[in-house]
Design an enzyme around this catalytic site. Structure first.
Site, PDB file in Angstrom:
ATOM      1  N   THR A  18      39.307 -18.184  52.597  1.00 35.44           N
ATOM      2  CA  THR A  18      40.298 -19.263  52.649  1.00 35.44           C
ATOM      3  C   THR A  18      41.723 -18.729  52.664  1.00 35.44           C
ATOM      4  O   THR A  18      42.596 -19.247  53.376  1.00 35.44           O
ATOM      5  CB  THR A  18      40.121 -20.203  51.444  1.00 35.44           C
ATOM      6  OG1 THR A  18      38.874 -20.891  51.581  1.00 35.44           O
ATOM      7  CG2 THR A  18      41.249 -21.221  51.346  1.00 35.44           C
ATOM      8  N   THR A  70      36.586 -17.448  48.107  1.00 35.57           N
ATOM      9  CA  THR A  70      36.187 -17.716  46.727  1.00 35.57           C
ATOM     10  C   THR A  70      34.750 -18.213  46.592  1.00 35.57           C
ATOM     11  O   THR A  70      34.207 -18.241  45.487  1.00 35.57           O
ATOM     12  CB  THR A  70      37.114 -18.758  46.075  1.00 35.57           C
ATOM     13  OG1 THR A  70      37.055 -19.975  46.827  1.00 35.57           O
ATOM     14  CG2 THR A  70      38.544 -18.247  46.017  1.00 35.57           C
ATOM     15  N   ASP A  71      34.109 -18.623  47.690  1.00 37.83           N
ATOM     16  CA  ASP A  71      32.748 -19.159  47.593  1.00 37.83           C
ATOM     17  C   ASP A  71      31.804 -18.210  46.869  1.00 37.83           C
ATOM     18  O   ASP A  71      30.915 -18.650  46.137  1.00 37.83           O
ATOM     19  CB  ASP A  71      32.181 -19.441  48.987  1.00 37.83           C
ATOM     20  CG  ASP A  71      32.688 -20.754  49.569  1.00 37.83           C
ATOM     21  OD1 ASP A  71      33.289 -21.545  48.816  1.00 37.83           O
ATOM     22  OD2 ASP A  71      32.477 -20.989  50.775  1.00 37.83           O
TER      23      ASP A  71
END
Length: 333
Positions: free
Chosen positions: A19, A96-97
């Site tokens: 992201t 960040t997943d």
């Protein structure tokens, strides 16, 4: 304003996408597009820190598409970079997943004392209040700090410093999503300096050589009335299994024969699906209790949540560990 670190501090930054590196696409939505150099150049105040930053692009993937092979390759690159002796710490920028998983794998593979810090962003650069630049700055300052040496891999977002083995992503969109239920954050970045409130008492490392690729380790979450259908469907295709059990490590009594038989063939780790606290060992004695399951050969995960337990079990299997070594590693971790 940032407070300068000791003169001559050097940090290597490796970018994987995510992201934080996304930009608008012609097809709609955002996709990974920005390089490591572009991400670092967008950080206000970095020049004032006195830290020399070197950047390298490893890949450009969403966090959800990263693989074990990607992270092992990255760990090898980082190990070689640190062995050269010309940087004081390393920062990894990614989506960040999967940070709570990739950071723990890096932690297991990183045996050196130098700080290894993973960061990302919850808001992409096209959004108001994008958090990427602030997170990168805090991560670089943490990686440059002599006070964070010996703490393994750290996760830094929203100015908080977390241990990789504790941190969890707890909210889908909040900027404060990363929390450490077991022990809390190790510290925070305050006025440009990494300040630790507590330190880790021990670290667990797993060698990456040899690394037996292609291991399959599953996680099955036990639910009300669970009859074991998912476990049975996957069992013959797995090298190891993590059972995300109720509470302190309980399953329905009807699953006991299946798990007992499976534990004779592959390592089966017993974790808590709650996300906080430890599995127990000897408090409950009914069929399907933690005591019953451990007596049948399952391995307790302790304070490791199911996702962390899967990472450790995968790393151990990939390193060729036998059952005794796996049990000992979980006991230590």
């Amino acid at each position: 304003m940032s407070i300068a670190q000791p003169a001559g501090r050097r940090v290597a930054v490796f970018a994987l996408g995510g992201t934080i590196a996304m930009a608008s696409s012609d097809a709609g939505g955002v996709v990974p597009a920005l390089s490591a150099g572009q991400l670092v150049d967008a950080v206000p105040g970095l020049a004032d820190t006195g830290i020399t930053v070197e950047v390298e692009d490893v890949c450009q993937k969403p966090g959800a598409s990263l693989t074990f092979e990607d992270i092992v390759e990255l760990a090898d690159i980082i190990s070689g970079r640190l062995a050269a002796g010309d940087v004081d710490g390393v920062v990894v920028i990614q989506g960040t997943d999967t940070i709570e998983e990739t950071a723990y794998l890096l932690d297991l593979l990183h045996a050196g004392p130098q700080p290894l810090v993973v960061t990302g962003a919850m808001r992409n650069p096209t959004q108001a209040g994008a958090d990427g630049p602030a997170n990168v700055l805090a991560a670089i300052q943490t990686a440059a700090s002599a006070d964070t040496r010996g703490q393994g891999c750290l996760v830094v977002l929203a100015d908080e410093i977390h241990a990789a083995r504790r941190v969890r992503k707890t909210h889908a969109t909040s900027g404060a999503t990363f929390q450490s239920p077991n022990g809390g954050a190790l510290g925070a970045v305050v006025e440009g300096r990494a300040r630790l409130h507590n330190v880790l008492a021990h670290r667990t490392n797993v060698p990456s050589d040899p690394w037996l690729a292609g291991k399959r380790v599953g996680v099955v979450t036990i639910t009300l009335g669970d009859d074991g259908t998912l476990i049975e469907a996957a069992a013959d295709r797995l090298d190891g299994l993590v059972v995300a059990a109720f509470g302190v490590g309980h399953v329905p009594s009807g699953l006991v024969p299946l798990l007992s038989e499976l534990a004779e063939r592959i390592p089966v780790v017993l974790a808590s699906r709650t996300g906080g606290g430890s599995t127990l060992r000897s408090t409950y004695g009914f069929p399907g209790s933690e005591r019953d399951l451990l007596d049948r050969g399952l391995v307790g995960a302790g304070f490791l949540d199911p996702l962390k337990a899967r990472i450790l079990l995968y790393a151990l299997l990939a390193a060729g560990a036998d059952r005794a070594a796996i049990a000992a590693a979980f006991e230590a971790a």
